[in-house]
Design a protein around this motif. Sequence first.
Motif, mmCIF file in Angstrom:
data_model
loop_
_atom_site.group_PDB
_atom_site.id
_atom_site.type_symbol
_atom_site.label_atom_id
_atom_site.label_comp_id
_atom_site.label_asym_id
_atom_site.label_seq_id
_atom_site.Cartn_x
_atom_site.Cartn_y
_atom_site.Cartn_z
ATOM 1 N N LEU A 83 43.443 -33.796 2.428
ATOM 2 C CA LEU A 83 43.533 -32.623 1.569
ATOM 3 C C LEU A 83 42.733 -31.466 2.100
ATOM 4 O O LEU A 83 43.243 -30.386 2.365
ATOM 5 N N ARG A 108 42.807 -39.058 -1.332
ATOM 6 C CA ARG A 108 42.689 -38.056 -2.397
ATOM 7 C C ARG A 108 43.984 -37.301 -2.586
ATOM 8 O O ARG A 108 44.314 -36.907 -3.698
ATOM 9 N N LEU A 109 44.700 -37.095 -1.501
ATOM 10 C CA LEU A 109 46.002 -36.441 -1.633
ATOM 11 C C LEU A 109 46.953 -37.357 -2.413
ATOM 12 O O LEU A 109 47.693 -36.901 -3.273
ATOM 13 N N LEU A 150 46.124 -37.118 -5.991
ATOM 14 C CA LEU A 150 46.610 -35.871 -6.578
ATOM 15 C C LEU A 150 48.110 -35.977 -6.847
ATOM 16 O O LEU A 150 48.595 -35.569 -7.908
#
Lengths: 468, 282
Positions: A304, A314-315, A318
């Motif tokens: 990200l 983390r992407l 999300l």
Amino acid sequence: MAVADARAMRPALRLAEADLRADAELLGRIADWCRRFTPLAATDPPDGLLMDVSGAAHLFGGEAALLAEVERRLAAQGFAARAAIAPGPALTRALARFSRLRHVAEGATREELEAIAAGLPVAALDLDETARHRLDRAGLRSLGDLLARPRAPLTARLGTETMARLDAIACRRREPISPRFEAPDFMAERRFPDGLTRQEDIERTLAALARELCLLLERHGVGARALEAVFYRVDGAVAHIETGTSRPLRDPETIALLLRERLAVLAEEGLDTGYGYDVLRLGAARVERCDAPQADLGVEKIDLAGRESESGARLDDLVDRLGARLGPRRVLRLYPQASHIPELAVALRPACAPAPATAETVPPAYPRESGAPARPLRLFERPEPIEAAALTPDGPPLRFRWRRRLHELAAYEGPERIAPQWWSAPADAATRDYFYVEDREGRRLWLFREGLVGRESAQPRWFVHGLF
Amino acid sequence: MSRSGSSERIVFLRRRIAGLEAGGEPPPARAGDDAFSRLFNPSRGGLGEALPARPTDAAAAAGFAFALALRRLRLRPQGAIVWIAEDMAARELGLPYGRGLQAAGLPPERLVLARTRRPRETLWAMEEALKSGAAVVIAESWAEASAYDLTASRRLALAARRSGSAGLLLLPRAAGAAPRLASAAETRFEIAACAPPPRAEGAPRPLPGPPAFRLRVVKARGLIGAFDPQAWRDIVFDHEEAEFHGAPFHALPFHALPGRVLAAPSDRPALAPAARARRALA
């Protein structure tokens, strides 16, 4: 009895049209509600429900207590229900409808079961009118009469289907229950004496359930790919939320966060807590092997923030969170395709789905400087028709009207001729000539003319396909 | 014009007068000079807004937002870009097109496209994406200027500042509302399409030039007084360098091309080298 006769007897009678579809829907909803007792609940149309309570009854203090609980709760909702518990579904069904006996203990012997079945009327076999009449004339009134007869002539007279039903009622044959929903592989649940009404309480309970579920998942070395949370309201309504994840998930906080997004959608649509939810259940409907994360071995992944130390997790998170709220089909990734038709050259696929393995070789994009034709930054999902007139048959339009506004050509590049895919396109697909045009005010558009003048059409149509 | 816009203007004029009284030349404000390079500094995170000057300039505003995003992604070679497109905006402007982004220098695998239904969803998705620390978040909302208020922008600005992401909010419907908007954004641009130079009588029509924008900086926190919020300025974006140039438009060589060439089929597997050569000659 005809309606007129009934009216004559009781003038105050209220009539309502039978709504079979609504009845079936209601039955489905009651079956959903019944999943609070056991995950395996099935409808038995038109008016019955079947539950597999093996291994679940002790949670409610035994089979007799469970039976009382089901009847009491259904009565509280205004349903006149008759319930029974027996070792076989067909026997249970018959008992509930035709017998005073409501509970046959689990360990009943074969002889006991046959004796119970023998006491049932012939009507339990669901025969049609004539067959029932015939049995009646022969003096066969109860299933016991049938069970005592020699089998072969009876089969010849009644047919194998009826005999199978008879065997099922006598528990000579096992019958499966096909539940409305598959039971989740892993689940955790909480029951409350009073319903939860505040959303914060529900969220907190879900977080606790997520922790419980994750312990289970960890013990089996798997992670959840699909989660479902079911809320049972005190008055019988059932709310059901589902969410998928883009990687096997075993982190309670991430799971709780995802569920909170889904819950927020429900709340926006008007989550009616009513008298409160008294049973909350969280299940992992689909799981996948998930090994404990290992230290990064330098695998490059798009991250990200663009810092190399972080992974793509983390992407993914999300993507899951956006997908939970917007719907997984609205969070997309772009995959270049091997096609020269502009709208087919890029495929949009849900970001949580695994990336497709491209068998075809996808041509790389050439930077503009290499002399590649222009491609717009934005493409309309459907090309917009415009009114245009060209000076020459192959030339660009000097003036065109798009969205009721007149544009005058100042600069252009083209035509770039794109022919339909002759090996797959329909016969009437037309060749397109694309122009990259700039109008007097500096707006840049990507136009095309559909059809070669003279060869494919006499009056070619013009479209705006993209914007730069 | 409301107070916020006029106060920016007054600060700018005061600075100028102060400079004149000190005997010096007025500070030049050209793209490429100090203030502009600070404004377009790609390492700066925070929330920016791009509003079109007229409804028809929405595509130009989107292009400008994308150019800013490209600059920042150049700095973060592994960074991801989250593009949030509201249904209504997508209907009016189209969706980001992978091939075009690719040609402009953005590999499509770095892009996540989220489609939202309502302005509220868009703002929520943008806040989530900013919080998660995506390198760039572009959101296109069909919200009216009144629906996008101080609270909403403050949330976005805080999320961007905490994670160090850059957020760009595009409000294509709020055309011309840039000076009136009250928000907590760091920067606000008003964008218009940049008209090509007039063509000499009888000259053939040239090729379209490089992407160019006409913009004014309505708001720039930390650089107050550096820009005249009413002055329009033309800038050209260079995809290769991911750099803005403020050179006068007609001086660029692109428009000097006299002839036209047919677009070469160079994105096909059998790339024609002759086509490239022809292009280079032209």
